[in-house]
Design a protein around this motif. Structure first.
Motif, PDB file in Angstrom:
ATOM      1  N   THR A 271      -0.729  -0.633  -4.333  1.00 46.37           N
ATOM      2  CA  THR A 271       0.705  -0.373  -4.969  1.00 46.37           C
ATOM      3  C   THR A 271       0.699  -0.383  -6.399  1.00 46.37           C
ATOM      4  O   THR A 271      -0.326  -1.052  -7.176  1.00 46.37           O
ATOM      5  CB  THR A 271       1.340  -1.521  -4.567  1.00 46.37           C
ATOM      6  N   GLY A 272       1.360   0.552  -7.003  1.00 51.39           N
ATOM      7  CA  GLY A 272       1.158   0.667  -8.576  1.00 51.39           C
ATOM      8  C   GLY A 272       0.207   1.713  -8.817  1.00 51.39           C
ATOM      9  O   GLY A 272      -0.033   2.226 -10.102  1.00 51.39           O
ATOM     10  N   SER A 273      -0.568   2.588  -8.146  1.00 52.76           N
ATOM     11  CA  SER A 273      -1.505   3.455  -8.358  1.00 52.76           C
ATOM     12  C   SER A 273      -0.933   4.684  -8.819  1.00 52.76           C
ATOM     13  O   SER A 273       0.220   5.043  -8.205  1.00 52.76           O
ATOM     14  CB  SER A 273      -2.450   3.886  -7.048  1.00 52.76           C
ATOM     15  N   ARG A 274      -1.354   5.300  -9.811  1.00 49.60           N
ATOM     16  CA  ARG A 274      -0.714   6.416 -10.120  1.00 49.60           C
ATOM     17  C   ARG A 274      -1.247   7.903  -9.633  1.00 49.60           C
ATOM     18  O   ARG A 274      -0.417   8.746  -9.445  1.00 49.60           O
ATOM     19  CB  ARG A 274      -1.139   6.772 -11.825  1.00 49.60           C
ATOM     20  N   PHE A 275      -2.387   7.720  -9.223  1.00 48.99           N
ATOM     21  CA  PHE A 275      -2.982   9.100  -8.491  1.00 48.99           C
ATOM     22  C   PHE A 275      -3.809   8.468  -7.232  1.00 48.99           C
ATOM     23  O   PHE A 275      -4.212   7.317  -7.200  1.00 48.99           O
ATOM     24  CB  PHE A 275      -4.167   9.733  -9.222  1.00 48.99           C
ATOM     25  N   CYS A 276      -4.037   9.421  -6.245  1.00 50.49           N
ATOM     26  CA  CYS A 276      -4.558   9.148  -4.836  1.00 50.49           C
ATOM     27  C   CYS A 276      -6.029   8.751  -5.194  1.00 50.49           C
ATOM     28  O   CYS A 276      -6.501   9.516  -5.962  1.00 50.49           O
ATOM     29  CB  CYS A 276      -4.312  10.065  -4.039  1.00 50.49           C
ATOM     30  N   GLU A 277      -6.665   7.865  -4.587  1.00 47.50           N
ATOM     31  CA  GLU A 277      -8.045   7.618  -4.936  1.00 47.50           C
ATOM     32  C   GLU A 277      -8.996   8.621  -3.904  1.00 47.50           C
ATOM     33  O   GLU A 277     -10.122   8.700  -4.543  1.00 47.50           O
ATOM     34  CB  GLU A 277      -8.648   6.178  -4.235  1.00 47.50           C
ATOM     35  N   ASN A 278      -8.310   9.336  -2.943  1.00 49.60           N
ATOM     36  CA  ASN A 278      -9.119  10.279  -2.394  1.00 49.60           C
ATOM     37  C   ASN A 278      -9.154  11.700  -2.772  1.00 49.60           C
ATOM     38  O   ASN A 278      -9.930  12.242  -3.382  1.00 49.60           O
ATOM     39  CB  ASN A 278      -8.650  10.339  -0.850  1.00 49.60           C
TER      40      ASN A 278
ATOM     41  N   MET B 107       0.858  -1.305   0.124  1.00 43.47           N
ATOM     42  CA  MET B 107      -0.090  -0.081  -0.062  1.00 43.47           C
ATOM     43  C   MET B 107       0.981   1.362  -0.055  1.00 43.47           C
ATOM     44  O   MET B 107       1.966   1.247   0.775  1.00 43.47           O
ATOM     45  CB  MET B 107      -1.003   0.021   1.090  1.00 43.47           C
ATOM     46  N   ILE B 108       0.291   2.207  -0.612  1.00 46.44           N
ATOM     47  CA  ILE B 108       1.257   3.566  -0.764  1.00 46.44           C
ATOM     48  C   ILE B 108       0.354   4.488   0.100  1.00 46.44           C
ATOM     49  O   ILE B 108      -0.856   4.759  -0.366  1.00 46.44           O
ATOM     50  CB  ILE B 108       1.378   3.880  -2.047  1.00 46.44           C
ATOM     51  N   ALA B 109       0.771   5.532   0.821  1.00 45.26           N
ATOM     52  CA  ALA B 109      -0.023   6.531   1.517  1.00 45.26           C
ATOM     53  C   ALA B 109       0.555   7.730   0.857  1.00 45.26           C
ATOM     54  O   ALA B 109       1.560   8.059   0.102  1.00 45.26           O
ATOM     55  CB  ALA B 109       0.760   6.451   3.031  1.00 45.26           C
ATOM     56  N   CYS B 110      -0.783   8.526   0.428  1.00 40.22           N
ATOM     57  CA  CYS B 110      -0.791   9.619  -0.117  1.00 40.22           C
ATOM     58  C   CYS B 110       0.035  10.745   0.553  1.00 40.22           C
ATOM     59  O   CYS B 110      -0.300  10.950   1.605  1.00 40.22           O
ATOM     60  CB  CYS B 110      -2.275  10.261  -0.442  1.00 40.22           C
ATOM     61  N   PRO B 111       0.965  11.372  -0.056  1.00 37.60           N
ATOM     62  CA  PRO B 111       1.671  12.332   0.790  1.00 37.60           C
ATOM     63  C   PRO B 111       0.770  13.708   0.986  1.00 37.60           C
ATOM     64  O   PRO B 111       0.830  14.634   1.928  1.00 37.60           O
ATOM     65  CB  PRO B 111       2.863  12.754   0.043  1.00 37.60           C
ATOM     66  N   ASN B 112      -0.329  13.883   0.321  1.00 41.49           N
ATOM     67  CA  ASN B 112      -1.296  15.017   0.320  1.00 41.49           C
ATOM     68  C   ASN B 112      -1.988  14.853   1.524  1.00 41.49           C
ATOM     69  O   ASN B 112      -2.407  15.637   2.370  1.00 41.49           O
ATOM     70  CB  ASN B 112      -1.912  15.271  -1.000  1.00 41.49           C
TER      71      ASN B 112
END
Length: 136
Positions: A13-20, A1-6
């Motif tokens: 993992t592998g997402s290009r953009f934050c889902e939120n 899982m990748i945590a959004c910095p924003n």
């Protein structure tokens, strides 16, 4: 899982953009090499014991995008397009059917006793036309 910095939302993992919030995650997708250090890694801070209630009590779809409680949700699947009714086709078929029935009825009527009436009318019309032509 990748945590959004924003916004801190966990993304796959592998997402290009934050889902939120839609922030660009491409810069985070490549694992960074850890720096050589002699210090032991610090433990993550413990989660808060109490989660504060939302600041805004409005429905999620009524919140402005700048609100901290605002979350972008995925869209529901689109329903299939409604089938178009072909009323013009049924009207056209009704008219054609009525014409066919009328033609059949006139044919049957003309071939029976009613046909004598048609011949009598035709004879009377011919006689009238002949008389008016002779008068001129």
């Amino acid at each position: 899982m990748i945590a959004c910095p924003n916004c801190g939302t966990s993304n796959q993992t592998g997402s290009r953009f934050c889902e939120n919030c839609g922030a660009d995650l491409r810069s985070l997708s490549a694992p960074e090499s850890p720096l050589q250090s002699t210090e032991p890694p610090s433990a993550p801070p413990p989660p808060p014991a109490v989660v504060p209630p939302p600041v805004d009590t409005r429905q999620p779809w009524e919140l402005p995008p700048t609100s901290p409680d605002w979350r972008m949700s995925s869209l529901p699947p689109e329903p299939p397009p409604p089938r178009k009714r072909r009323t013009w086709l049924w009207i056209l078929l009704g008219i054609v059917g009525a014409i066919v029935i009328c033609c059949c009825a006139v044919t049957v009527w003309a071939s029976t006793a009613g046909g004598d009436t048609v011949e009598r009318w035709a004879t009377e019309i011919n006689q009238y036309m002949t008389e008016t032509a002779e008068e001129r």
